[in-house]
Design a protein around this motif. Structure first.
Motif, PDB file in Angstrom:
ATOM      1  N   ILE A  38       9.302 -35.582  19.652  1.00 46.26           N
ATOM      2  CA  ILE A  38       8.005 -34.436  18.892  1.00 46.26           C
ATOM      3  C   ILE A  38       7.194 -35.576  18.172  1.00 46.26           C
ATOM      4  CG2 ILE A  38       7.818 -32.782  17.444  1.00 46.26           C
ATOM      5  CD1 ILE A  38      10.592 -31.864  17.871  1.00 46.26           C
ATOM      6  N   LYS A  39       5.828 -35.398  18.256  1.00 48.16           N
ATOM      7  CA  LYS A  39       4.800 -35.982  17.623  1.00 48.16           C
ATOM      8  C   LYS A  39       3.892 -35.060  17.063  1.00 48.16           C
ATOM      9  CE  LYS A  39       5.616 -40.580  18.324  1.00 48.16           C
ATOM     10  NZ  LYS A  39       6.842 -40.494  19.164  1.00 48.16           N
ATOM     11  N   ILE A  40       3.442 -35.063  15.834  1.00 58.07           N
ATOM     12  CA  ILE A  40       2.344 -34.450  15.182  1.00 58.07           C
ATOM     13  C   ILE A  40       1.548 -35.367  14.662  1.00 58.07           C
ATOM     14  CG2 ILE A  40       1.834 -32.719  13.260  1.00 58.07           C
ATOM     15  CD1 ILE A  40       5.083 -31.814  13.444  1.00 58.07           C
ATOM     16  N   SER A  41       0.315 -35.084  14.849  1.00 63.53           N
ATOM     17  CA  SER A  41      -0.701 -36.265  14.320  1.00 63.53           C
ATOM     18  C   SER A  41      -2.166 -35.394  14.026  1.00 63.53           C
ATOM     19  CB  SER A  41      -1.151 -36.931  15.605  1.00 63.53           C
ATOM     20  OG  SER A  41      -2.290 -37.996  15.183  1.00 63.53           O
ATOM     21  N   HIS A  42      -2.643 -36.230  12.930  1.00 68.24           N
ATOM     22  CA  HIS A  42      -4.112 -35.712  12.383  1.00 68.24           C
ATOM     23  C   HIS A  42      -4.914 -36.814  12.095  1.00 68.24           C
ATOM     24  CE1 HIS A  42      -6.715 -32.837  10.109  1.00 68.24           C
ATOM     25  NE2 HIS A  42      -6.589 -33.740   9.339  1.00 68.24           N
ATOM     26  N   ARG A  43      -6.188 -36.562  12.845  1.00 67.13           N
ATOM     27  CA  ARG A  43      -7.110 -37.546  12.841  1.00 67.13           C
ATOM     28  C   ARG A  43      -8.392 -36.956  12.162  1.00 67.13           C
ATOM     29  NH1 ARG A  43      -8.579 -42.423  15.730  1.00 67.13           N
ATOM     30  NH2 ARG A  43     -10.539 -42.680  15.908  1.00 67.13           N
ATOM     31  N   ARG A  44      -8.961 -37.912  11.031  1.00 69.64           N
ATOM     32  CA  ARG A  44     -10.174 -37.660  10.359  1.00 69.64           C
ATOM     33  C   ARG A  44     -11.096 -38.731  10.628  1.00 69.64           C
ATOM     34  NH1 ARG A  44     -12.300 -33.851   7.295  1.00 69.64           N
ATOM     35  NH2 ARG A  44     -10.244 -32.762   7.196  1.00 69.64           N
ATOM     36  N   GLN A  45     -12.063 -38.433  11.666  1.00 69.79           N
ATOM     37  CA  GLN A  45     -12.861 -39.412  12.151  1.00 69.79           C
ATOM     38  C   GLN A  45     -14.279 -39.349  11.122  1.00 69.79           C
ATOM     39  OE1 GLN A  45     -13.042 -40.119  16.428  1.00 69.79           O
ATOM     40  NE2 GLN A  45     -14.940 -40.458  16.537  1.00 69.79           N
ATOM     41  N   TRP A  46     -14.591 -40.620  10.941  1.00 76.87           N
ATOM     42  CA  TRP A  46     -15.891 -40.954  10.094  1.00 76.87           C
ATOM     43  C   TRP A  46     -15.834 -40.100   8.904  1.00 76.87           C
ATOM     44  CZ3 TRP A  46     -18.805 -39.292  14.912  1.00 76.87           C
ATOM     45  CH2 TRP A  46     -18.645 -40.561  16.299  1.00 76.87           C
ATOM     46  N   THR A 295     -15.710 -48.767  11.010  1.00 74.95           N
ATOM     47  CA  THR A 295     -16.837 -48.495  11.959  1.00 74.95           C
ATOM     48  C   THR A 295     -17.796 -49.674  12.008  1.00 74.95           C
ATOM     49  OG1 THR A 295     -16.290 -46.038  12.045  1.00 74.95           O
ATOM     50  CG2 THR A 295     -18.668 -46.853  13.026  1.00 74.95           C
ATOM     51  N   THR A 296     -18.252 -50.287  12.944  1.00 77.12           N
ATOM     52  CA  THR A 296     -19.333 -51.440  12.930  1.00 77.12           C
ATOM     53  C   THR A 296     -20.676 -50.976  13.214  1.00 77.12           C
ATOM     54  OG1 THR A 296     -18.697 -52.017  15.161  1.00 77.12           O
ATOM     55  CG2 THR A 296     -17.637 -53.182  13.506  1.00 77.12           C
ATOM     56  N   SER A 297     -20.669 -49.870  13.822  1.00 79.88           N
ATOM     57  CA  SER A 297     -22.058 -49.122  14.274  1.00 79.88           C
ATOM     58  C   SER A 297     -22.790 -48.596  12.880  1.00 79.88           C
ATOM     59  CB  SER A 297     -22.001 -48.097  15.238  1.00 79.88           C
ATOM     60  OG  SER A 297     -21.320 -46.844  14.550  1.00 79.88           O
ATOM     61  N   ALA A 298     -24.005 -48.159  13.118  1.00 77.51           N
ATOM     62  CA  ALA A 298     -24.936 -47.646  11.823  1.00 77.51           C
ATOM     63  C   ALA A 298     -23.899 -46.513  11.141  1.00 77.51           C
ATOM     64  CB  ALA A 298     -26.241 -47.240  12.405  1.00 77.51           C
ATOM     65  N   LEU A 299     -23.092 -45.920  11.696  1.00 79.29           N
ATOM     66  CA  LEU A 299     -22.297 -44.835  11.276  1.00 79.29           C
ATOM     67  C   LEU A 299     -21.604 -45.184   9.866  1.00 79.29           C
ATOM     68  CD1 LEU A 299     -20.738 -43.213  14.337  1.00 79.29           C
ATOM     69  CD2 LEU A 299     -22.318 -42.035  12.335  1.00 79.29           C
TER      70      LEU A 299
END
Length: 328
Positions: A38-46, A295-299
């Protein structure tokens, strides 16, 4: 008006810690281990950027009548020894033929768009050599892509009249995916396709034009395990992603693991940035890991990086495994 160009992007979310749960990418891993995973994941990008992508998933899968361990358990923790040391991998054998079933639920939201999907999966595993196994799997389910038109109100800017004041527009579509996975004591290679049906979705009642397509996505994973002495395992891996006609994007990661207890990792995503990862097997039932993407982009001027947490549970783990045997 003279400067017109097209913009293309993938529709499936990123996963920095894909090597911990390749099942989220490839249904052929269904039931690969001797326990229910069982896996539970939460990802908050940028993080820090308004309406940036947020992804949450829940996966569960297990084997049916898998009996390829000896009657004497081989992986219980013993003080002063590494249960994943040289002796363990020398005794590794291919999987006995068996089936696996599972389920995965993913909720991915970016601004006014939300993609919620749920799939049931099945796979069949068979040994094709003394130390090599092959599995094939597929998944079938539903995908709901929705647009919250209320989030398109930008003050004095005119909202597209095709969706103005229409509330939440939902597109529920059937979907299938399929994959293959080749694995052994020292390596793994997987290939899978998601959104195979290529369904069209519409956000306007009059269905103007051809609509938007849920494009098929190709994922390829590969990795190799190396023993560094008796106490450490090093696992470099790569993930290739492609959505036609986009060029291939790749992730490269390396995971360094001490015994079955703790691990560290680092990686790079093409045209996006670097990441660092760490995890701990709290017991033979619970594990926890975290990753941070820079992040290495302009973001990087408007965001504070990306955070991803994965919490795992091993149910029915009668052999006392502290980490996976076939996907490390």
């Amino acid at each position: 008006m003279l400067g017109v160009s097209g913009v293309l992007a993938q529709q499936k979310p990123h996963y920095t810690q894909y090597v911990l749960n390749q099942y989220i990418l490839n249904p052929a891993l269904t039931g690969i281990e001797n326990y229910t995973d069982i896996k539970i994941s939460h990802r908050r990008q940028w993080a820090g950027l308004k309406d940036a992508p947020v992804t949450t998933y829940f996966t569960v899968h297990g084997a049916l009548n898998k009996k390829d361990y000896r009657t004497t358990a081989t992986s219980f923790q013993v003080d002063g020894t590494n249960p994943r040391g040289t002796d363990y991998w020398q005794d590794y054998s291919a999987a006995e033929p068996h089936h696996g079933i599972g389920m995965q639920v993913v909720n991915d939201q970016t601004g006014p768009l939300k993609n919620f999907s749920a799939y049931a999966t099945y796979a069949y595993h068979i040994g094709i050599g003394a130390r090599t196994s092959l599995s094939a799997g597929f998944g079938a389910g539903l995908s709901n892509v929705s647009l919250d038109a209320n989030k398109l109100n930008f003050g004095n800017t005119q909202v597209d009249p095709a969706v103005y004041n229409s509330g939440s527009v939902n597109n529920m579509k059937p979907d299938i995916m399929a994959g293959l996975y080749l694995y052994g004591a020292d390596f793994f290679v997987g290939v899978s396709m998601q959104q195979l049906m290529g369904q069209s979705i519409y956000f306007s009642g009059n269905r103007i034009g051809q609509g938007s397509k849920l494009a098929p996505h190709l994922f390829v994973t590969a990795g190799y395990r190396m023993l560094l002495g008796e106490d450490w395992n090093l696992i470099p891996s790569v993930l290739l992603k492609s959505v036609s006609p986009l060029p291939v994007q790749f992730d490269i990661n390396t995971k360094l693991q001490y015994h079955d207890f703790v691990w560290f990792g680092a990686g790079y995503r093409k045209s996006d940035g670097w990441n660092a990862m760490a995890g701990v097997n709290i017991s033979h039932t619970v594990n926890l890991s975290y990753s941070y993407d820079y992040t290495t982009s302009a973001l990087n001027t408007v965001s504070n990086g990306t955070h991803e947490v994965v919490l795992g549970f091993l149910l029915g783990n009668k052999y006392g495994d502290w980490c996976p045997r076939n996907v490390w």
